[in-house]
Design a protein around this motif. Structure first.
Motif, PDB file in Angstrom:
ATOM      1  N   HIS A   4      -6.853  -2.435   1.872  1.00  0.00           N
ATOM      2  CA  HIS A   4      -8.063  -3.151   2.266  1.00  0.00           C
ATOM      3  C   HIS A   4      -8.327  -4.347   1.352  1.00  0.00           C
ATOM      4  O   HIS A   4      -8.946  -5.332   1.776  1.00  0.00           O
ATOM      5  CB  HIS A   4      -9.260  -2.196   2.263  1.00  0.00           C
ATOM      6  CG  HIS A   4      -9.314  -1.331   3.485  1.00  0.00           C
ATOM      7  ND1 HIS A   4      -9.900  -1.731   4.659  1.00  0.00           N
ATOM      8  CD2 HIS A   4      -8.808  -0.085   3.719  1.00  0.00           C
ATOM      9  CE1 HIS A   4      -9.795  -0.769   5.566  1.00  0.00           C
ATOM     10  NE2 HIS A   4      -9.132   0.239   5.020  1.00  0.00           N
ATOM     11  N   THR A   5      -7.843  -4.279   0.124  1.00  0.00           N
ATOM     12  CA  THR A   5      -7.959  -5.441  -0.768  1.00  0.00           C
ATOM     13  C   THR A   5      -7.137  -6.605  -0.229  1.00  0.00           C
ATOM     14  O   THR A   5      -7.574  -7.767  -0.257  1.00  0.00           O
ATOM     15  CB  THR A   5      -7.488  -5.075  -2.191  1.00  0.00           C
ATOM     16  OG1 THR A   5      -8.357  -4.070  -2.726  1.00  0.00           O
ATOM     17  CG2 THR A   5      -7.508  -6.294  -3.106  1.00  0.00           C
ATOM     18  N   GLY A  25     -12.214   0.120   2.198  1.00  0.00           N
ATOM     19  CA  GLY A  25     -11.494   1.387   2.192  1.00  0.00           C
ATOM     20  C   GLY A  25     -12.387   2.560   2.499  1.00  0.00           C
ATOM     21  O   GLY A  25     -12.034   3.448   3.292  1.00  0.00           O
ATOM     22  N   GLY A  59     -12.318  -4.777  -1.007  1.00  0.00           N
ATOM     23  CA  GLY A  59     -11.312  -3.803  -0.619  1.00  0.00           C
ATOM     24  C   GLY A  59     -11.798  -2.380  -0.798  1.00  0.00           C
ATOM     25  O   GLY A  59     -11.518  -1.501   0.026  1.00  0.00           O
ATOM     26  N   PHE A  97      -5.691   7.396  -2.107  1.00  0.00           N
ATOM     27  CA  PHE A  97      -6.882   6.560  -2.208  1.00  0.00           C
ATOM     28  C   PHE A  97      -6.528   5.172  -2.747  1.00  0.00           C
ATOM     29  O   PHE A  97      -7.057   4.160  -2.284  1.00  0.00           O
ATOM     30  CB  PHE A  97      -7.919   7.219  -3.128  1.00  0.00           C
ATOM     31  CG  PHE A  97      -8.720   8.300  -2.458  1.00  0.00           C
ATOM     32  CD1 PHE A  97      -9.209   8.127  -1.177  1.00  0.00           C
ATOM     33  CD2 PHE A  97      -8.985   9.485  -3.115  1.00  0.00           C
ATOM     34  CE1 PHE A  97      -9.953   9.110  -0.552  1.00  0.00           C
ATOM     35  CE2 PHE A  97      -9.732  10.488  -2.506  1.00  0.00           C
ATOM     36  CZ  PHE A  97     -10.213  10.298  -1.218  1.00  0.00           C
ATOM     37  N   ILE A 137      -4.983   3.143   0.009  1.00  0.00           N
ATOM     38  CA  ILE A 137      -6.012   2.665   0.936  1.00  0.00           C
ATOM     39  C   ILE A 137      -6.762   1.476   0.336  1.00  0.00           C
ATOM     40  O   ILE A 137      -7.021   0.468   1.002  1.00  0.00           O
ATOM     41  CB  ILE A 137      -6.998   3.806   1.274  1.00  0.00           C
ATOM     42  CG1 ILE A 137      -6.287   4.896   2.089  1.00  0.00           C
ATOM     43  CG2 ILE A 137      -8.207   3.277   2.056  1.00  0.00           C
ATOM     44  CD1 ILE A 137      -7.104   6.154   2.273  1.00  0.00           C
ATOM     45  N   TRP A 138      -7.086   1.602  -0.942  1.00  0.00           N
ATOM     46  CA  TRP A 138      -7.828   0.522  -1.618  1.00  0.00           C
ATOM     47  C   TRP A 138      -7.032  -0.772  -1.649  1.00  0.00           C
ATOM     48  O   TRP A 138      -7.553  -1.839  -1.315  1.00  0.00           O
ATOM     49  CB  TRP A 138      -8.184   0.972  -3.037  1.00  0.00           C
ATOM     50  CG  TRP A 138      -8.696  -0.147  -3.898  1.00  0.00           C
ATOM     51  CD1 TRP A 138      -9.886  -0.805  -3.771  1.00  0.00           C
ATOM     52  CD2 TRP A 138      -8.017  -0.742  -5.003  1.00  0.00           C
ATOM     53  NE1 TRP A 138     -10.000  -1.788  -4.740  1.00  0.00           N
ATOM     54  CE2 TRP A 138      -8.874  -1.767  -5.516  1.00  0.00           C
ATOM     55  CE3 TRP A 138      -6.790  -0.516  -5.636  1.00  0.00           C
ATOM     56  CZ2 TRP A 138      -8.513  -2.546  -6.607  1.00  0.00           C
ATOM     57  CZ3 TRP A 138      -6.450  -1.293  -6.733  1.00  0.00           C
ATOM     58  CH2 TRP A 138      -7.301  -2.299  -7.200  1.00  0.00           C
ATOM     59  N   PRO A 162       0.802  -1.233   0.000  1.00  0.00           N
ATOM     60  CA  PRO A 162       0.000   0.000   0.000  1.00  0.00           C
ATOM     61  C   PRO A 162       0.832   1.280   0.000  1.00  0.00           C
ATOM     62  O   PRO A 162       0.608   2.150  -0.857  1.00  0.00           O
ATOM     63  CB  PRO A 162      -0.859  -0.138   1.266  1.00  0.00           C
ATOM     64  CG  PRO A 162      -0.967  -1.614   1.479  1.00  0.00           C
ATOM     65  CD  PRO A 162       0.361  -2.165   1.068  1.00  0.00           C
TER      66      PRO A 162
END
Length: 345
Positions: free
Chosen positions: A49-50, A64, A60, A42, A45-46, A23
Motif C-alpha cells: 500500500h505504500t 493497509g 501506506g 503485515f 501489506i504495508w 511486497p
C-alpha cells in the motif's frame, strides 16, 4: 510520471513494474529471517500500500489497515474466514469426545496401521480419497494421521508435506467440488461454450498437481528424507515431536492414544462428524447451485459442511453424557482461538 521526491505517482503504479514484486519478496524474506509469519505478512501489506500511495509510508499504513478491513466486504471471503475458525471447534470437540483415540484404536486393532510406513500410506491415501475440498482434506488427514505419526515416530513435518501434496493437487483436478466449480466458472467467464469439457480435457495437462501427488507417493515408498526433512525425522525418532522452544499451533493432548486402554471410545465419534462434513459438501453445492453442483458456491458449501459436522459432534457428545453444553462451549471457544492465527494469515 515521477513525483518531485523521486517516487511514483499513484497513476503510474497502475502499470506493472518491478516494484510489484517487493511486497511478496519482503514478506518471504522477513518470514524466513524472523520465523514470524503474521508480522511478515503485515509488513508485505504495508509496503504494497505504500507503493500504491506513491511511497508515502503513513498513507501506506492507513491503506493497509483499510485493505484488511475491506476483506470482510466480500461475503465469500468472510465465509472462508469463519469456516477456518470453525475447524478448530470441530477438532476440539472430536478430541473431547475421544473420537480420535477411538479411531486410531479401530485401525490398530484390525492391523491396518501398525507402523510408520502404513501411517504415511494412510495420510497419502486420505488425500486422494477425500477430494471435496482441500481444507477438509487437510482437516481429516491431519486429525486422523497425527496421533499415528506421533506414536510411530514419524515427523509432523512429513505429515504436513504429505497432506499438502495431496489435498489441493487432487482437488484441483476434480470437477465436482468447490475447486472444480470455481475453475469452471472462470473458464466459462472467458466465453468458452463447454467449460466442463475443457476442464476435463485439461486434467492430464495439470503437470504440477500430477507430479506433486506421484512424488509424495515415491517419498513414502522409498522413505526419502533429505535436508531439513532428514533432521526432522532424526529428531522425532529420538523422541522429540517438536523442535526446542517451538510452540504447537493447537493443543492435541486430548487425542493422544492411551497404550493398553481397555475400553476406548467408539471410532464413530470421529467417523460420523467427518462423514457428515464430506457428504454435506456436494449436497451444499447442489443446493446453492439450484440443482447444478458445478454452479454451487464453494464458500457457502464448506461453511455449511463444517457447521453440520460440529452439530453432529455436539449431539453425539451430549447423548454420550460425557460433557454438558457449557463445557462444549468452552471447548468451542478454545478451539476457535487455536485456529485464529490461521484465519489471520
Amino acid at each position: 510520471s515521477s513525483t518531485p521526491c523521486g517516487g511514483l505517482s499513484p497513476d503510474a503504479m497502475t502499470d506493472p513494474t518491478w516494484y510489484s514484486v517487493l511486497p511478496p519478496l519482503l514478506a518471504i524474506v522477513l518470514a524466513i529471517w524472523s520465523k514470524q509469519v503474521i508480522p511478515s505478512l503485515f509488513a508485505g501489506i504495508w509496503i504494497g500500500h505504500t507503493l500504491l500511495a506513491a511511497f508515502n509510508p503513513l498513507a501506506g499504513l492507513a491503506g493497509g489497515l483499510d485493505g484488511m478491513i475491506h476483506v470482510f466486504a466480500d461475503p465469500g471471503d468472510t465465509r472462508v474466514l469463519v469456516f477456518t475458525l470453525l475447524i478448530g471447534p470441530l477438532i476440539a470437540t472430536i478430541e473431547r469426545s475421544g473420537g480420535v483415540r477411538g479411531f486410531v484404536h479401530y485401525l490398530e486393532a484390525r492391523h491396518w496401521v501398525h507402523n510408520g510406513f502404513r501411517a504415511q500410506i494412510l495420510a497419502w491415501g486420505i488425500g486422494l480419497v477425500i477430494f471435496v475440498e482441500s481444507s477438509i482434506t487437510l482437516l481429516v488427514a491431519g486429525s486422523v494421521s497425527r496421533p499415528l505419526f506421533d506414536r510411530y515416530k514419524v515427523s509432523r513435518e512429513k505429515l504436513a508435506y504429505l497432506i499438502d501434496a495431496t489435498s489441493a493437487p487432487v482437488c484441483v483436478m476434480i470437477p465436482l467440488n468447490a475447486w472444480g466449480a470455481f475453475i469452471i466458472s472462470l473458464v466459462a467467464s472467458t466465453g468458452v461454450e463447454n467449460p466442463l469439457q475443457v476442464f476435463i480435457a485439461a486434467v492430464p495437462l495439470n503437470l504440477y498437481a500430477i507430479t506433486a501427488i506421484l512424488l509424495a507417493g515415491v517419498v513414502v515408498w522409498k522413505n526419502i528424507n533429505i535436508g531439513p526433512m532428514k533432521k526432522a525425522e532424526e529428531r522425532t525418532q529420538g523422541g522429540e515431536l517438536l523442535w526446542p522452544d517451538s510452540v504447537p499451533l493447537i493443543d492435541v493432548s486430548a487425542e493422544q492414544v492411551v497404550v493398553g486402554e481397555t475400553d476406548p471410545p467408539s471410532a464413530w465419534f470421529m467417523g460420523l462428524p467427518i462423514i457428515t462434513m464430506v457428504l454435506m459438501m456436494p449436497v451444499s453445492l447442489y443446493i446453492t447451485g439450484y440443482g447444478n453442483i458445478i454452479e454451487g458456491s464453494g464458500s457457502v458449501a464448506v461453511l455449511w459442511s463444517v457447521c453440520c459436522a460440529i452439530l453432529v459432534a455436539w449431539l453425539m457428545t451430549l447423548f454420550k453424557g460425557s460433557s454438558s453444553v457449557g463445557e462444549l462451549m468452552q471447548v468451542f471457544m478454545k478451539g476457535a482461538g487455536d485456529l485464529l492465527p490461521i484465519a489471520i494469515i
